[in-house]
Motif scaffolding. Structure first.
Motif, PDB file in Angstrom:
ATOM      1  N   ALA A  55       0.835  -1.203   0.000  1.00  0.00           N
ATOM      2  CA  ALA A  55       0.000   0.000   0.000  1.00  0.00           C
ATOM      3  C   ALA A  55       0.873   1.259   0.000  1.00  0.00           C
ATOM      4  N   ARG A  56       1.911   1.255   0.835  1.00  0.00           N
ATOM      5  CA  ARG A  56       2.828   2.413   0.890  1.00  0.00           C
ATOM      6  C   ARG A  56       3.548   2.606  -0.438  1.00  0.00           C
ATOM      7  N   LEU A  57       4.038   1.488  -0.986  1.00  0.00           N
ATOM      8  CA  LEU A  57       4.787   1.546  -2.249  1.00  0.00           C
ATOM      9  C   LEU A  57       3.944   2.169  -3.363  1.00  0.00           C
ATOM     10  N   LEU A  58       2.686   1.730  -3.472  1.00  0.00           N
ATOM     11  CA  LEU A  58       1.841   2.214  -4.573  1.00  0.00           C
ATOM     12  C   LEU A  58       1.583   3.708  -4.438  1.00  0.00           C
ATOM     13  N   GLU A  59       1.508   4.179  -3.202  1.00  0.00           N
ATOM     14  CA  GLU A  59       1.262   5.595  -2.967  1.00  0.00           C
ATOM     15  C   GLU A  59       2.538   6.420  -3.229  1.00  0.00           C
ATOM     16  N   ARG A  60       3.622   6.000  -2.572  1.00  0.00           N
ATOM     17  CA  ARG A  60       4.823   6.829  -2.519  1.00  0.00           C
ATOM     18  C   ARG A  60       5.605   6.843  -3.829  1.00  0.00           C
ATOM     19  N   GLU A  61       5.571   5.719  -4.553  1.00  0.00           N
ATOM     20  CA  GLU A  61       6.399   5.618  -5.760  1.00  0.00           C
ATOM     21  C   GLU A  61       5.676   6.058  -7.030  1.00  0.00           C
ATOM     22  N   ARG A  62       4.468   6.607  -6.870  1.00  0.00           N
ATOM     23  CA  ARG A  62       3.731   7.012  -8.064  1.00  0.00           C
ATOM     24  C   ARG A  62       4.520   7.985  -8.962  1.00  0.00           C
ATOM     25  N   PRO A  63       5.173   9.000  -8.396  1.00  0.00           N
ATOM     26  CA  PRO A  63       5.932   9.916  -9.281  1.00  0.00           C
ATOM     27  C   PRO A  63       7.040   9.182 -10.050  1.00  0.00           C
ATOM     28  N   ALA A  64       7.734   8.277  -9.385  1.00  0.00           N
ATOM     29  CA  ALA A  64       8.800   7.535 -10.071  1.00  0.00           C
ATOM     30  C   ALA A  64       8.223   6.680 -11.186  1.00  0.00           C
ATOM     31  N   LEU A  65       7.099   6.023 -10.912  1.00  0.00           N
ATOM     32  CA  LEU A  65       6.474   5.167 -11.921  1.00  0.00           C
ATOM     33  C   LEU A  65       5.976   5.992 -13.102  1.00  0.00           C
ATOM     34  N   ARG A  66       5.430   7.179 -12.818  1.00  0.00           N
ATOM     35  CA  ARG A  66       4.973   8.073 -13.897  1.00  0.00           C
ATOM     36  C   ARG A  66       6.142   8.495 -14.781  1.00  0.00           C
ATOM     37  N   ALA A  67       7.264   8.758 -14.157  1.00  0.00           N
ATOM     38  CA  ALA A  67       8.434   9.178 -14.934  1.00  0.00           C
ATOM     39  C   ALA A  67       8.908   8.056 -15.848  1.00  0.00           C
ATOM     40  N   VAL A  68       8.883   6.816 -15.350  1.00  0.00           N
ATOM     41  CA  VAL A  68       9.260   5.673 -16.190  1.00  0.00           C
ATOM     42  C   VAL A  68       8.289   5.555 -17.359  1.00  0.00           C
ATOM     43  N   TYR A 111       9.899  -9.641  -2.160  1.00  0.00           N
ATOM     44  CA  TYR A 111       9.418 -10.321  -3.370  1.00  0.00           C
ATOM     45  C   TYR A 111       8.060  -9.763  -3.804  1.00  0.00           C
ATOM     46  N   THR A 112       7.093  -9.749  -2.868  1.00  0.00           N
ATOM     47  CA  THR A 112       5.770  -9.257  -3.273  1.00  0.00           C
ATOM     48  C   THR A 112       5.808  -7.757  -3.582  1.00  0.00           C
ATOM     49  N   ALA A 113       6.681  -7.004  -2.900  1.00  0.00           N
ATOM     50  CA  ALA A 113       6.815  -5.579  -3.237  1.00  0.00           C
ATOM     51  C   ALA A 113       7.369  -5.423  -4.653  1.00  0.00           C
ATOM     52  N   SER A 114       8.313  -6.303  -5.043  1.00  0.00           N
ATOM     53  CA  SER A 114       8.840  -6.242  -6.413  1.00  0.00           C
ATOM     54  C   SER A 114       7.741  -6.560  -7.423  1.00  0.00           C
ATOM     55  N   LEU A 115       6.910  -7.566  -7.107  1.00  0.00           N
ATOM     56  CA  LEU A 115       5.783  -7.872  -7.997  1.00  0.00           C
ATOM     57  C   LEU A 115       4.869  -6.652  -8.135  1.00  0.00           C
ATOM     58  N   ALA A 116       4.596  -5.984  -7.008  1.00  0.00           N
ATOM     59  CA  ALA A 116       3.708  -4.826  -7.050  1.00  0.00           C
ATOM     60  C   ALA A 116       4.323  -3.698  -7.871  1.00  0.00           C
ATOM     61  N   ALA A 117       5.643  -3.504  -7.754  1.00  0.00           N
ATOM     62  CA  ALA A 117       6.304  -2.453  -8.534  1.00  0.00           C
ATOM     63  C   ALA A 117       6.203  -2.755 -10.029  1.00  0.00           C
ATOM     64  N   ILE A 118       6.371  -4.020 -10.387  1.00  0.00           N
ATOM     65  CA  ILE A 118       6.281  -4.411 -11.799  1.00  0.00           C
ATOM     66  C   ILE A 118       4.844  -4.254 -12.294  1.00  0.00           C
ATOM     67  N   ALA A 119       3.890  -4.686 -11.465  1.00  0.00           N
ATOM     68  CA  ALA A 119       2.485  -4.535 -11.842  1.00  0.00           C
ATOM     69  C   ALA A 119       2.139  -3.058 -12.017  1.00  0.00           C
ATOM     70  N   ALA A 120       2.693  -2.217 -11.154  1.00  0.00           N
ATOM     71  CA  ALA A 120       2.407  -0.784 -11.255  1.00  0.00           C
ATOM     72  C   ALA A 120       2.991  -0.191 -12.527  1.00  0.00           C
ATOM     73  N   ASP A 172      -7.599  -2.172 -10.282  1.00  0.00           N
ATOM     74  CA  ASP A 172      -7.260  -3.540  -9.828  1.00  0.00           C
ATOM     75  C   ASP A 172      -6.165  -3.495  -8.777  1.00  0.00           C
ATOM     76  N   LEU A 173      -5.129  -2.752  -9.101  1.00  0.00           N
ATOM     77  CA  LEU A 173      -3.932  -2.735  -8.274  1.00  0.00           C
ATOM     78  C   LEU A 173      -4.211  -2.139  -6.895  1.00  0.00           C
ATOM     79  N   ALA A 174      -5.067  -1.138  -6.867  1.00  0.00           N
ATOM     80  CA  ALA A 174      -5.383  -0.488  -5.589  1.00  0.00           C
ATOM     81  C   ALA A 174      -6.015  -1.471  -4.613  1.00  0.00           C
ATOM     82  N   ARG A 175      -6.618  -2.539  -5.132  1.00  0.00           N
ATOM     83  CA  ARG A 175      -7.276  -3.512  -4.254  1.00  0.00           C
ATOM     84  C   ARG A 175      -6.328  -4.618  -3.788  1.00  0.00           C
TER      85      ARG A 175
END
Lengths: 339, 339
Positions: free
Chosen positions: B16-29, B151-160, B172-175
């Protein structure tokens, strides 16, 4: 003599014929490679052919600087979400040329306009029909369930793709059939290894670089022919967790020839011994393992086509010793029609 | 409570934290992806991160039509023959960010001018320094040797990465965090499975499509935590030979949730049962295996982040039951400095 032993013995002739007869096909592939300059290669394959694909990943990367991707057939056949193969060369490797998932990936590549190559023992197969270029292994019918001559012929075809147009590499390759014949002649070591390995029930096979493919193919042969629960790893992957189960109960087979990978293989062997595991080796230094299967000399990049030979002989010998039907072990069938 | 159990329990909050906090980084990618339109992705990783790379291969191919190649570090570090990464995106996944071979591949990509991304739990690591973009897993220190939350955080980062800019996928991901929390609450089934699996010494784990990654990660956890000799295969790869050793002596664990892969998993389970093997399952249909670990519902493409949870609990439970030091089993160390 079993079909498997006959087919193993045919390997030098099969490869010599292949290198001669398929030169025009290989030249045509090389010409199109120069013209289209693909950014990367996709290889679709299953079973032993997938281990040949692992060799392609090494040798096309090393010699042609071409990154190689192993295909994910389920994206094509189950999810109907094929990746975009823009600027790719798509290669299918299949002895029978009949595996629907391998054909599916190559057909998708052709449909998208990518350069396509089939490496197959049946030039009338669906795989050959789907590809623009066909490299015919011409190994003769392989009647034993376990792939042997079609595996090394696939390695030779891939090596020939990497060598096409390079005089030094082509000279190396021309010496490969004689090297395999010399390796086949070392029957005494193989027989001694069969005795030493008589009680193996499970096994970890380790190899790296060019011989990552050898480790996987050796594990597959020992498993399908002799029923040994065997798994393959690179040293790095083994150290990331699986090393946990290495110990007195589980021997290790190191694919450790001289060359760039020898240092990391030596370290791995030392670690396994510290854990109490017995270590067998295929390589050039008898201190690395017991039983030890010595390799004849061959240029390092062609090593996998030679290093698999003692593993084939060991697997067949153990199969015979255990009273298994070598040519149709464990009810396996030759062609697996997975989608 | 062991560190491993604590870290497994932290997974919903970490994601949950990762999806919130890393949004700017993911947008840049995502913005650079749209601008540069790479032809393919290269992923470098080891151990559990390599299983996250298997998920990347599936999900970036499926959602972004991006073919994904798993790197061959030995070409970089041992053979000094790196492939050309023209028009590639090069992604390194490493909890510590310290693995020299993973750093080497990403540094080579950067040097060649490719787009580069680091997915790591340490934003001050050499891997993060080598990459243009950094996705910080922010999972907090992982003190147990076995990777779980990273491991699951890495999966979430890839899914994001796959979902960025797509409203339905982002929903989907938010759930996902709630789904993992619900899965963690099903402790009764996990405890019953530990009892049923108490005698497992070796195991074959099978999964396909999205869950090819799950099969490999489940096998790795059961091996490194509980000392079970476990191997992972797709059904197709298993049928090409390794099926030979499936029988009464070797149970099978099927990762068989509802969805596109269920049909081929059902066929595989039937084949294994015909050979006399006992079958355990993680999925939605209790008829597929005993012990059976039921999965909560989640969109199929996110299934791997949920389906690994019962496997983690099973591995930890077996480890405890066997009197193994769960947090430092078999003398393993956390960071493997392979080149």
């Amino acid at each position: 003599m079993s079909l498997a032993r006959q087919e193993i013995a045919q390997q030098p002739d099969v490869i010599a014929r292949l290198l001669e007869r398929e030169r025009p096909a290989l030249r045509a592939v090389a010409a199109e490679l120069r013209r289209r300059r693909p950014r990367y290669a996709v290889v679709a394959a299953r079973g032993s052919s997938d281990n040949a694909a692992r060799y392609a990943q090494h040798v096309l990367g090393r010699m042609l600087q071409l990154p190689v991707l192993l295909a994910t057939p389920s994206l094509h056949t189950l999810y109907h979400a094929p990746p975009r193969f823009v600027d790719a060369i798509v290669i299918g490797i299949s002895q029978s040329g009949a595996s629907p998932d391998v054909v599916g990936v190559v057909a998708e590549g052709a449909w998208q306009g990518a350069m396509t190559v089939a490496i197959t023992n049946d030039p009338t197969s669906p795989l050959a029909a789907a590809a623009a270029h066909v490299v015919d292994l011409g190994a003769g019918e392989e009647r034993s369930v376990a792939a042997t001559k079609t595996y090394t012929a696939s390695l030779a075809a891939i090596a020939a793709l990497a060598a096409e147009g390079d005089g030094a590499l082509s000279d190396d390759l021309a010496r490969l059939p004689a090297a395999i014949a010399a390796q086949l002649a070392l029957t005494g070591a193989a027989e001694a290894a069969v005795e030493a390995a008589a009680d193996w029930e499970r096994l970890t096979v380790v190899g790296r670089g060019a011989h990552y493919a050898t480790a996987f193919e050796a594990a597959l042969k020992l498993r399908e022919l002799a029923g040994i629960v065997s798994e393959a790893y690179s040293p790095a992957d083994l150290l990331h967790g699986p090393i946990a189960t290495i110990g007195p109960a589980q021997p290790l087979l190191a694919i450790a020839p001289a060359g760039p990978t020898e240092g990391s293989m030596r370290e791995l062997v030392a670690t396994a011994r510290e854990r109490g595991a017995s270590v067998a080796a295929i390589g050039h230094d008898a201190a690395l393992g017991d039983p030890f299967l010595e390799l004849v000399d061959v240029p390092e990049w062609l090593g996998p086509a030679v290093a698999i030979v003692p593993a084939q002989l060991l697997a067949v010998g153990l199969s015979e010793r255990r009273g298994i039907d070598v040519d149709a072990p464990f009810g396996l069938s030759k062609i697996t029609m997975t989608r």
